[in-house]
Write an enzyme that holds these catalytic residues in place. Structure first.
Site, PDB file in Angstrom:
ATOM      1  CB  THR A   1      -3.671   3.617 -22.360  1.00 44.03           C
ATOM      2  OG1 THR A   1      -3.448   3.831 -23.196  1.00 44.03           O
ATOM      3  CG2 THR A   1      -5.255   3.990 -22.336  1.00 44.03           C
TER       4      THR A   1
ATOM      5  CE  LYS B   1      -5.570   1.994 -26.494  1.00 48.99           C
ATOM      6  NZ  LYS B   1      -6.530   2.772 -24.922  1.00 48.99           N
TER       7      LYS B   1
ATOM      8  CG  ASP C   1      -7.159  10.369 -24.860  1.00 44.95           C
ATOM      9  OD1 ASP C   1      -6.114   9.450 -24.463  1.00 44.95           O
ATOM     10  OD2 ASP C   1      -8.467  10.012 -24.212  1.00 44.95           O
TER      11      ASP C   1
ATOM     12  NE  ARG D   1      -5.078  -4.544 -20.140  1.00 43.40           N
ATOM     13  CZ  ARG D   1      -5.372  -4.185 -21.007  1.00 43.40           C
ATOM     14  NH1 ARG D   1      -6.619  -3.224 -21.283  1.00 43.40           N
ATOM     15  NH2 ARG D   1      -4.881  -4.979 -22.192  1.00 43.40           N
TER      16      ARG D   1
ATOM     17  CD  GLU E   1      -4.423   5.732   0.925  1.00 45.17           C
ATOM     18  OE1 GLU E   1      -5.092   6.211   1.513  1.00 45.17           O
ATOM     19  OE2 GLU E   1      -5.441   4.742   0.126  1.00 45.17           O
TER      20      GLU E   1
ATOM     21  CE1 TYR F   1      -4.226   0.739  -0.560  1.00 47.26           C
ATOM     22  CE2 TYR F   1      -4.399  -1.628   0.864  1.00 47.26           C
ATOM     23  CZ  TYR F   1      -4.539  -0.336  -0.244  1.00 47.26           C
ATOM     24  OH  TYR F   1      -5.998  -0.821  -0.222  1.00 47.26           O
TER      25      TYR F   1
HETATM   26  N1  DSN Z   1      -9.450   3.409 -26.323  1.00 52.61           N
HETATM   27  C1  DSN Z   1     -10.802   1.971 -26.450  1.00 52.61           C
HETATM   28  C2  DSN Z   1      -9.956   1.645 -27.437  1.00 52.61           C
HETATM   29  O1  DSN Z   1     -10.018   1.650 -28.156  1.00 52.61           O
HETATM   30  O2  DSN Z   1      -9.839   0.055 -27.956  1.00 52.61           O
HETATM   31  C3  DSN Z   1     -10.599   1.519 -25.331  1.00 52.61           C
HETATM   32  O3  DSN Z   1     -11.184   2.100 -24.287  1.00 52.61           O
END
Ligand code: DSN
Length: 425
Positions: A219, A222, A193, A228, A49, A47
């Protein structure tokens, strides 16, 4: 404790599925073994925080170091002043930015989900569309390109507090400078984003948003090929122009407000095992090898798009600048849903997707999205894209012919045996 063979058998089956198939979901990738090992390590037990050096728990001396390493490496990758590596996902990163910047009812302006945008950019089924006054721009019907004139008109008419750029099904680069110009004119903040193209931006293969966008979220799993998770960055920290306050009523620098929005705003304990894995992935991104990978991603996407166009598939915008493409299947007389279902029977994984101005629902769709980050990690090169497109075309043109699909599945499985995946496992 007895080993749970039921779950481990399922994990083994998933590994075999990943090994045998052609993975074309644009938001997926295969992490390195060391990234996965960190995610399955002892830091999951801790933990922590708070933030490095200022935690609410004892015993954080070691996780402080991995988190600081992740922050420092991420700042180095994108040459930015601020990074927060704690968001559990891209959606959490986006929620934290919204919490830091917006009050309920504030006006936002983002790309419509049905035109390639994302749920968290104001969709009515997401908190971002329920809590805020969400408005949208789209793409130009004839070209499939972002309709910057519509964006500018909406911005001038609505005077949003936040303009959101970025997409999950858009194959072209963004004009961040143009968006910032209208934002300055109407007094809006700009958030990019970059969850999808982040890896290409990291290596300078697409426009960088950092000079023009106040906030950038991504993210990490990807094109960045990490675990993740999510991150938030700012090219430069700034004293917020709207006098936004922390929960105690103090006007603070944006970096403090963003940190507070992640924790305690929307999250509790950070996932320190994932943060360690992020630090490893960010180290990998800093190498020249990762540049070669991203260049191959771009080359593979372009080769794939060309092969589809040669077979008269209608790619939205006619091609791709990044790692993905969105195809309107209406001239092929098959829905996105049926295409997805037929392809998966041949061990080709992709997702149905609405296309701009779609006349079908989000459950059926007229389109399908293909991305190449995962197959590029497997080692496929431009010349291999013809095999992939031929296999897809055979399935889509024989979608009701089980024998034909089964023969493509065999070819796919044989083809993929040459591209090793986690041979150590
Ligand atoms: N961003 C989505 C995708 O492209 O698969 C998932 O939230």
């Amino acid at each position: 404790m007895q080993r749970d063979t039921v779950v481990f058998d399922l994990i083994k089956q998933e590994l075999e599925r990943q090994r045998h198939g052609i993975e074309l979901i644009a938001s997926e990738n295969f992490t390195s073994l060391q990234v996965m090992q960190a995610m399955g390590g002892v830091m999951t037990n801790k933990y922590a925080e708070g933030y490095p050096g200022r935690r609410y728990y004892a015993g954080c001396e070691i996780v402080d170091q991995t988190e600081q390493l992740a922050i420092d490496r991420l700042k180095q990758i994108f040459n930015v002043e601020y990074a927060n590596v704690q968001p559990h996902s891209g959606a959490q990163a986006n929620a934290a930015i919204a919490l830091a910047v917006l009050q309920p009812g504030d006006i936002t302006l983002g790309l419509d989900l049905s035109m390639g945008g994302h749920l968290t950019h104001g969709s009515p089924v997401n908190y971002s569309g329920k809590l805020y006054n969400a408005n949208f721009y789209g793409v130009v019907k004839e070209t499939g390109l972002v309709d910057y004139e519509m964006l500018e008109k909406q911005a001038r008419d609505l005077r949003p507090k936040l303009i959101i750029c970025g997409a999950s099904a858009y194959s072209r680069d963004w004009d961040y400078k143009r968006i910032r110009a209208v934002a300055d004119e109407v007094g809006a903040l700009v958030w990019a984003d970059i969850a999808h193209p982040a890896g290409l931006i990291a290596k300078g293969l697409l426009n960088s948003p950092f000079e023009y966008c106040h906030f950038v979220s991504s993210t990490t799993h990807k094109t960045l090929r990490g675990p993740r998770g999510g991150v938030i960055m700012m090219g430069k920290d700034f004293e917020n122009p709207f006098g936004l306050k922390d929960p105690k009523g103090n006007v603070r620098m944006m970096s403090s407000l963003l940190d507070l929005a992640v924790f305690p705003g929307i999250q509790g304990g950070p996932l320190q095992h994932v943060i360690a894995a992020k630090a490893i992935a960010f180290g990998e991104i800093l190498t020249d090898e990762f540049l070669v990978y991203q260049q191959q991603v771009q080359k593979n996407a372009q080769a794939m798009a060309k092969a589809f166009v040669a077979k008269e598939y209608n790619i939205i915008s006619g091609g791709t600048d990044n790692h993905l493409m969105l195809i309107d299947l209406r001239n092929k007389n098959i829905s996105g849903k049926k295409a997805e279902q037929a392809l998966v029977k041949a061990d080709i994984t992709a997702n149905k997707n609405m296309v701009p101005f779609d006349d079908k629902s989000a459950f059926i769709t007229s389109g399908i999205r293909f991305g190449v980050p995962a197959i590029t990690t497997r080692g496929l090169l431009e010349a291999d894209m013809q095999f992939v497109v031929d296999a897809i075309d055979k399935v889509l043109t024989h979608a009701d012919d089980e024998a034909a699909i089964s023969s493509v599945k065999k070819q796919v499985n044989d083809f993929m045996t040459q591209f090793k995946l986690y041979p150590e496992l």
